[in-house]
Design a protein around this motif. Structure first.
Motif, PDB file in Angstrom:
ATOM      1  N   ALA A 194      19.180  -0.848  -4.347  1.00  0.00           N
ATOM      2  CA  ALA A 194      18.646  -1.992  -3.594  1.00  0.00           C
ATOM      3  C   ALA A 194      19.781  -2.689  -2.849  1.00  0.00           C
ATOM      4  O   ALA A 194      19.633  -3.073  -1.678  1.00  0.00           O
ATOM      5  N   GLN A 221      10.894  -4.739 -11.545  1.00  0.00           N
ATOM      6  CA  GLN A 221      11.445  -4.700 -12.909  1.00  0.00           C
ATOM      7  C   GLN A 221      10.756  -5.745 -13.785  1.00  0.00           C
ATOM      8  O   GLN A 221      10.394  -5.476 -14.932  1.00  0.00           O
ATOM      9  N   ARG A 264      16.731  -6.289  -2.834  1.00  0.00           N
ATOM     10  CA  ARG A 264      17.027  -6.731  -4.197  1.00  0.00           C
ATOM     11  C   ARG A 264      15.878  -7.537  -4.800  1.00  0.00           C
ATOM     12  O   ARG A 264      15.611  -7.487  -5.980  1.00  0.00           O
ATOM     13  N   TYR A 302      13.239  -5.079  -5.865  1.00  0.00           N
ATOM     14  CA  TYR A 302      13.669  -4.402  -7.085  1.00  0.00           C
ATOM     15  C   TYR A 302      13.479  -5.323  -8.303  1.00  0.00           C
ATOM     16  O   TYR A 302      12.889  -4.934  -9.314  1.00  0.00           O
ATOM     17  N   ALA A 327      19.471  -1.081  -9.307  1.00  0.00           N
ATOM     18  CA  ALA A 327      19.905  -2.257  -8.551  1.00  0.00           C
ATOM     19  C   ALA A 327      20.925  -1.868  -7.480  1.00  0.00           C
ATOM     20  O   ALA A 327      20.943  -2.456  -6.390  1.00  0.00           O
ATOM     21  N   TYR A 329       9.517   0.521   0.307  1.00  0.00           N
ATOM     22  CA  TYR A 329      10.394   0.482  -0.861  1.00  0.00           C
ATOM     23  C   TYR A 329       9.653  -0.131  -2.044  1.00  0.00           C
ATOM     24  O   TYR A 329       9.766   0.348  -3.179  1.00  0.00           O
ATOM     25  N   GLN A 386       9.057   1.782  -5.503  1.00  0.00           N
ATOM     26  CA  GLN A 386       9.491   1.216  -6.783  1.00  0.00           C
ATOM     27  C   GLN A 386       8.314   1.095  -7.754  1.00  0.00           C
ATOM     28  O   GLN A 386       8.441   1.410  -8.939  1.00  0.00           O
TER      29      GLN A 386
END
Ligand code: PLP
Length: 441
Positions: free
Chosen positions: A13, A433, A426, A429, A10, A353, A357
């Motif tokens: 991000a 997750q 963010r 990310y 995090a 990104y 990820q």
């Protein structure tokens, strides 16, 4: 932003968000919330979010209607004495309301102002364009489309073939994906036209494919079609406001788009249309006509003879729905302020990104269907999981419960679109997750 500089987690991000020169634009949007939290919205490829200014823009027109009634059509209209002025902003009146969209739309699609017009919705515009550009003859009567075209495009095209008394089983040519891949088969396209080109009246392709997210080189596809004497049109639903476009230089005959995805103009918003200049002057071209496409100075003379306006405006039918156009004005102002160059730069970084990820967190379990080369894609990535979730619907519902808004499409494809105007690193990310946790659950 090179991947090697990215930090995992995090904090990584957040560091990227801190460098984001467009970060403030997020505040210009109303973000969907649920149970006291802001949702992670990665669904701008389906419906863009509400620009705060759009609410004000609609209210301006509502107030103007209330205060002025029919006089609202005119630029110099004043409310009767004693009634409040509808707005302090200068207003050109509804008669020419649509004209304000020419400059920003032309900028977004790489066209001259007279080549674009905001009107109708995408499928309606497609039919209007086909009425002009699909003129089958005994020898040249086929239409070439992609096999996996968006359903509405296919319905429109098949119905046009039937409308002309043609049988889609012989008059519709389909171009599939590369064997073993998801991107369109370029070589097959060349081969098909080399073989069938003289019988093909029209080629219809997307700017960005709605499912795979592949971005097509419009100029290359158009050059091939035109070499064989075929008309060519593009569906830019997933391209406008997402990737740079150079429609005029591509040589395409026409293009159509909607405004509710990356243009954030609201559900069912007014779409748009491009007609290349070489046709805009050809007023004798057959078309389906209406009074809003008629010579503006003579519109109210109620003459029997239709005299089309120059350029794309000449394909308008009806007086435009002002309340559905107002949000587009607010949204396009944001595009002008942010600039497509900066938006694209951020978009490429965000999507890279996202890819990084996904591949990091789900190594060996994810297949990205969208081309890896940023030049060949827009912001959305289409992904499949291996093994596929047993119950895709339940998987999507769990993701939604985790606060992630994305969408599933057949066959088992998750589409995730980080949009540079309002998404953050963010968000990407958090979404990855949540996907990992949901797959592991
Ligand atoms: C690629 C594509 N083409 C056509 C359409 C249909 O658009 P409309 O409902 O505005 O006619 C959509 C809608 O999402 C789309 O994504």
């Amino acid at each position: 932003m090179a991947a090697t500089k990215w930090l995992p987690g995090a904090a990584g991000a957040r560091a990227l968000d801190a460098q984001d020169e467009l970060a403030d634009f997020r505040r210009e949007f109303e973000l969907p919330r649920e149970r006291g939290r802001t949702l992670t919205y990665l669904c701008g490829h389906s419906l863009g979010l509400l620009p705060r200014a759009a609410r004000r823009a609609v209210n301006t027109e509502i107030d103007r209607w209330a205060a002025l009634g029919v006089d609202g059509h005119f630029a110099d209209a004043r409310p009767p004495r004693g009634r409040p002025r509808p707005s302090r902003e200068p207003h050109g009146g509804w008669l020419d309301y649509h004209a304000q969209f020419a400059a920003p739309l032309a900028e977004l699609v790489g066209a001259y102002r007279d080549e674009v017009v905001a009107m109708n919705t995408l499928t309606v515009n497609l039919h209007l364009m086909l009425a002009t550009f699909f003129r089958p003859t005994k020898d040249r009567y086929k239409i070439l489309i992609e096999r996996d075209a968006f359903s509405s495009d296919r319905y429109a095209i098949e119905s046009q073939l039937k409308w002309h008394g043609l049988d889609p089983s012989t008059a519709l040519l389909e171009l599939g994906a590369r064997p073993g891949g998801f991107d369109l088969d370029r070589e097959r396209y060349e081969a098909l036209l080399a073989q069938e080109g003289e019988r093909v009246a029209l080629v219809m392709l997307p700017g960005v494919q709605y499912l795979s997210g592949e971005r097509l080189d419009l100029a290359e596809y158009a050059a091939t079609a035109r070499r064989y004497g075929c008309a060519i049109g593009f569906d830019l639903a997933h391209a406008i406001g997402n990737v740079p476009i150079a429609l005029h230089d591509s040589g395409a005959d026409f293009a159509v788009w909607c405004s509710y995805k990356y243009l954030n103009a609201g559900p069912g918003a007014v779409g748009g249309c491009f007609v290349h200049r070489r046709h805009g002057e050809a007023r004798e071209l057959p078309r389906l006509a209406g009074w809003w496409g008629h010579d503006r100075a003579r519109r109210f003379l109620m003459e029997p003879q239709h005299s089309p306006l120059r350029g794309a405006e000449g394909w308008q039918l009806s007086n435009p729905p002002i309340l559905s156009l107002a949000p587009l004005a607010a949204s396009l102002a944001l595009f002008s302020a942010a600039g497509m160059k900066r938006l694209r730069r951020k978009s490429v970084a965000l999507t890279r990104y996202l890819q990084w990820q996904l591949e990091r967190e789900l190594a060996g379990r994810v297949r990205i269907l969208t081309p890896a080369d940023p030049a060949r894609r827009g912001c959305h990535l289409a992904v499949q999981f291996q093994p596929a979730p047993r119950n895709a619907r339940a998987f999507a519902a769990r993701l939604r419960t985790a606060g992630i808004v994305a969408d599933w499409r057949r066959p088992n494809v998750l589409r995730l679109a980080p949009v540079p105007l309002y998404n953050r690193f963010r968000d990407v990310y958090a979404a990855v997750q949540a996907v990992r946790r949901t797959l592991d659950a």
